[in-house]
Motif scaffolding. Structure first.
Motif, PDB file in Angstrom:
ATOM      1  N   TYR A 108       1.015  -1.055  -0.057  1.00 15.57           N
ATOM      2  CA  TYR A 108      -0.118  -0.046  -0.078  1.00 15.57           C
ATOM      3  C   TYR A 108       0.726   1.309  -0.144  1.00 15.57           C
ATOM      4  O   TYR A 108       2.098   1.167   0.224  1.00 15.57           O
TER       5      TYR A 108
ATOM      6  N   SER B 216      -3.982   5.424   4.528  1.00 14.96           N
ATOM      7  CA  SER B 216      -3.334   4.259   3.612  1.00 14.96           C
ATOM      8  C   SER B 216      -4.324   3.738   2.449  1.00 14.96           C
ATOM      9  O   SER B 216      -5.495   3.590   2.861  1.00 14.96           O
TER      10      SER B 216
ATOM     11  N   SER C 205      -4.368   0.516  -0.455  1.00 10.35           N
ATOM     12  CA  SER C 205      -3.726  -0.603  -1.326  1.00 10.35           C
ATOM     13  C   SER C 205      -3.374  -0.317  -2.712  1.00 10.35           C
ATOM     14  O   SER C 205      -4.590   0.239  -3.415  1.00 10.35           O
TER      15      SER C 205
ATOM     16  N   ILE D 251      -8.176   1.972  -5.299  1.00  7.26           N
ATOM     17  CA  ILE D 251      -9.733   1.896  -5.218  1.00  7.26           C
ATOM     18  C   ILE D 251     -10.078   2.276  -3.902  1.00  7.26           C
ATOM     19  O   ILE D 251      -9.582   1.647  -2.749  1.00  7.26           O
ATOM     20  N   ALA D 252     -10.948   3.410  -3.962  1.00  9.18           N
ATOM     21  CA  ALA D 252     -11.405   3.750  -2.470  1.00  9.18           C
ATOM     22  C   ALA D 252     -12.545   3.797  -2.563  1.00  9.18           C
ATOM     23  O   ALA D 252     -13.573   4.049  -3.272  1.00  9.18           O
ATOM     24  N   ASP D 253     -13.185   3.218  -1.253  1.00  7.73           N
ATOM     25  CA  ASP D 253     -14.462   3.472  -0.896  1.00  7.73           C
ATOM     26  C   ASP D 253     -14.779   4.788  -0.145  1.00  7.73           C
ATOM     27  O   ASP D 253     -13.921   5.169   0.919  1.00  7.73           O
TER      28      ASP D 253
ATOM     29  N   GLU E 255      -4.801  -8.506   5.335  1.00 11.54           N
ATOM     30  CA  GLU E 255      -4.577  -6.959   5.751  1.00 11.54           C
ATOM     31  C   GLU E 255      -5.996  -6.236   5.885  1.00 11.54           C
ATOM     32  O   GLU E 255      -6.836  -6.654   5.469  1.00 11.54           O
TER      33      GLU E 255
HETATM   34  C1  LIG Z   1      -2.868  -0.995   5.172  1.00  8.75           C
HETATM   35  C2  LIG Z   1      -4.052  -0.285   4.839  1.00  8.75           C
HETATM   36  C3  LIG Z   1      -4.806  -0.119   3.565  1.00  8.75           C
HETATM   37  C4  LIG Z   1      -5.858   0.161   3.136  1.00  8.75           C
HETATM   38  N1  LIG Z   1      -6.364   0.206   2.010  1.00  8.75           N
HETATM   39  C5  LIG Z   1      -7.365   1.098   1.464  1.00  8.75           C
HETATM   40  C6  LIG Z   1      -7.826   0.662   0.104  1.00  8.75           C
HETATM   41  O1  LIG Z   1      -7.325   0.178  -0.510  1.00  8.75           O
HETATM   42  N2  LIG Z   1      -9.170   1.156  -0.220  1.00  8.75           N
HETATM   43  C7  LIG Z   1      -9.848   1.933   0.693  1.00  8.75           C
HETATM   44  O2  LIG Z   1     -11.084   2.416   0.485  1.00  8.75           O
HETATM   45  N3  LIG Z   1      -9.642   2.174   1.943  1.00  8.75           N
HETATM   46  C8  LIG Z   1      -8.384   1.477   2.579  1.00  8.75           C
HETATM   47  N4  LIG Z   1      -7.992   1.477   3.828  1.00  8.75           N
HETATM   48  C9  LIG Z   1      -8.654   2.539   4.729  1.00  8.75           C
HETATM   49  C10 LIG Z   1      -8.054   3.705   4.383  1.00  8.75           C
HETATM   50  O3  LIG Z   1      -7.106   4.239   4.834  1.00  8.75           O
HETATM   51  C11 LIG Z   1      -9.195   4.839   5.383  1.00  8.75           C
HETATM   52  O4  LIG Z   1      -9.303   4.538   6.584  1.00  8.75           O
HETATM   53  C12 LIG Z   1     -10.589   4.892   4.960  1.00  8.75           C
HETATM   54  O5  LIG Z   1     -10.668   4.955   3.366  1.00  8.75           O
HETATM   55  C13 LIG Z   1     -11.504   5.959   5.481  1.00  8.75           C
HETATM   56  O6  LIG Z   1     -10.583   7.287   5.388  1.00  8.75           O
HETATM   57  P1  LIG Z   1     -11.422   8.502   5.184  1.00  8.75           P
HETATM   58  O7  LIG Z   1     -10.402   9.409   5.762  1.00  8.75           O
HETATM   59  O8  LIG Z   1     -12.119   8.712   4.036  1.00  8.75           O
HETATM   60  O9  LIG Z   1     -12.451   8.851   6.403  1.00  8.75           O
HETATM   61  P2  LIG Z   1     -12.031   9.179   7.764  1.00  8.75           P
HETATM   62  O10 LIG Z   1     -11.927  10.568   8.127  1.00  8.75           O
HETATM   63  O11 LIG Z   1     -11.001   8.311   8.359  1.00  8.75           O
HETATM   64  O12 LIG Z   1     -13.556   8.268   8.650  1.00  8.75           O
HETATM   65  C14 LIG Z   1     -14.567   9.319   8.687  1.00  8.75           C
HETATM   66  C15 LIG Z   1     -15.725   8.886   9.441  1.00  8.75           C
HETATM   67  O13 LIG Z   1     -16.381   7.599   9.051  1.00  8.75           O
HETATM   68  C16 LIG Z   1     -16.277   6.386   9.644  1.00  8.75           C
HETATM   69  N5  LIG Z   1     -16.153   5.363   8.817  1.00  8.75           N
HETATM   70  C17 LIG Z   1     -15.038   4.508   8.369  1.00  8.75           C
HETATM   71  N6  LIG Z   1     -15.281   3.522   7.574  1.00  8.75           N
HETATM   72  C18 LIG Z   1     -16.601   3.650   7.351  1.00  8.75           C
HETATM   73  C19 LIG Z   1     -17.665   3.144   6.491  1.00  8.75           C
HETATM   74  N7  LIG Z   1     -17.055   1.957   5.555  1.00  8.75           N
HETATM   75  N8  LIG Z   1     -18.796   3.574   6.486  1.00  8.75           N
HETATM   76  C20 LIG Z   1     -19.517   4.585   7.158  1.00  8.75           C
HETATM   77  N9  LIG Z   1     -18.280   5.298   8.007  1.00  8.75           N
HETATM   78  C21 LIG Z   1     -17.370   4.848   8.162  1.00  8.75           C
HETATM   79  C22 LIG Z   1     -15.287   6.547  10.680  1.00  8.75           C
HETATM   80  O14 LIG Z   1     -15.329   5.960  11.893  1.00  8.75           O
HETATM   81  C23 LIG Z   1     -14.971   8.047  10.756  1.00  8.75           C
HETATM   82  O15 LIG Z   1     -15.727   8.424  11.983  1.00  8.75           O
HETATM   83  C24 LIG Z   1      -6.579   0.939   4.159  1.00  8.75           C
HETATM   84  C25 LIG Z   1      -6.299   1.035   5.525  1.00  8.75           C
HETATM   85  C26 LIG Z   1      -5.104   0.479   5.769  1.00  8.75           C
HETATM   86  C27 LIG Z   1      -4.744   0.484   7.224  1.00  8.75           C
END
Ligand SMILES: Cc1cc2nc3c(=O)[nH]c(=O)nc-3n(C[C@H](O)[C@H](O)[C@H](O)COP(=O)(O)OP(=O)(O)OC[C@H]3O[C@@H](n4cnc5c(N)ncnc54)[C@H](O)[C@@H]3O)c2cc1C
Length: 239
Positions: free
Chosen positions: A42, A54, A56, A71-73, A236
């Protein structure tokens, strides 16, 4: 944790909607130093100030010479999500990496099981595509088990259906946890796949799991209940 990894720059090229709330983001690498990574690793994007996220790498190393795909959710108001969705073509980004040990090991058994949910497909897509381009898939039976909430969140279905049709992957199962759409999909969590599989078959395979922490935990537990040795399981967790 990341202090030994240098900060690099990339240029945002384009994004594309893959499914409901899930997008792919393509970057090219600037600078003279080659960007070398292993399938499953990643990058850590520098969002602002102390905020880092982070992601991947979703593209195969052999198809990613000085470029990569993520790819991001997309989560409403998420820091990483808002940053990625706001990128403009040509914009520079800073990142750390590649990092992480998730990936294909040197010694692999015949059967390879890739179990993932949502954007957890990203590192697994990289691994499967790498097995395809290097022709290493010929030495294995590849099983892809993908889970998500609803039909509109299924990722890259056409690509993997084609790989299955071409005999590159041996089985492809999709699990929908909140959508009882009749037809080719299974209803439930990806753990159902493990629970319903023959333990003799499972004990002979290597496992690659990626998704959120709860998903990774429950799949590992289900595998251990089937007698799969923990040394055969790599994972992971996205947190
Ligand atoms: C090693 C590693 C690899 C990763 N690879 C990927 C990747 O390839 N693609 C990817 O999309 N993410 C990946 N992630 C997760 C990514 O790093 C983020 O944590 C995630 O996308 C949320 O980030 P954000 O900053 O948009 O939201 P944040 O600002 O971190 O979260 C906003 C709020 O939303 C809440 N929340 C978190 N997840 C969800 C959810 N699914 N539905 C509703 N609310 C939620 C949180 O609790 C928080 O309150 C990875 C994480 C790690 C540690």
């Amino acid at each position: 944790m990341h202090h030994l990894i240098s900060i690099r720059e990339a240029v945002f090229e384009e994004s594309k909607k893959l499914a409901e709330d899930i997008f792919s983001f393509k970057f090219s690498i600037s600078g003279s130093k080659d960007f070398i990574f292993k399938a499953g690793q990643y990058v850590v994007l520098q969002i602002s100030g102390n905020i880092r996220r982070s992601y991947s790498i979703a593209s195969a190393p052999s198809l990613s010479e000085n470029k990569f795909e993520l790819i991001a959710d997309i989560i409403p108001d998420g820091a990483g999500s808002t940053y990625l969705m706001g990128l403009k073509t040509g914009q520079k980004i800073s990142f750390l990496g590649p990092a992480g040990n998730f990936g294909l090991s040197e010694e692999l058994d015949n059967d390879l099981f890739f179990i993932c949910t949502g954007a957890g497909l990203a590192p697994i897509k990289s691994m499967i595509e790498e097995l395809v381009v290097t022709e290493k898939y010929r030495e294995h039976k590849i099983h892809l088990i993908f889970g998500t909430r609803t039909k509109d969140r299924i990722l890259c279905e056409d690509n993997f259906e084609k790989l299955q049709k071409d005999g590159v992957i041996d089985s492809y199962n999709i699990y929908l946890s909140r959508d009882k759409t009749p037809g080719k999909y299974n209803f439930g969590y990806v753990t159902e796949f493990v629970k319903n599989s023959d333990s003799v078959l499972l004990r002979d395979g290597n496992f690659f799991i990626c998704g959120n922490l709860d998903m990774v935990k429950s799949v590992r537990e289900a595998l251990e209940n089937k007698g799969v040795d923990s040394s055969k399981i790599r994972f992971e967790a996205f947190g």
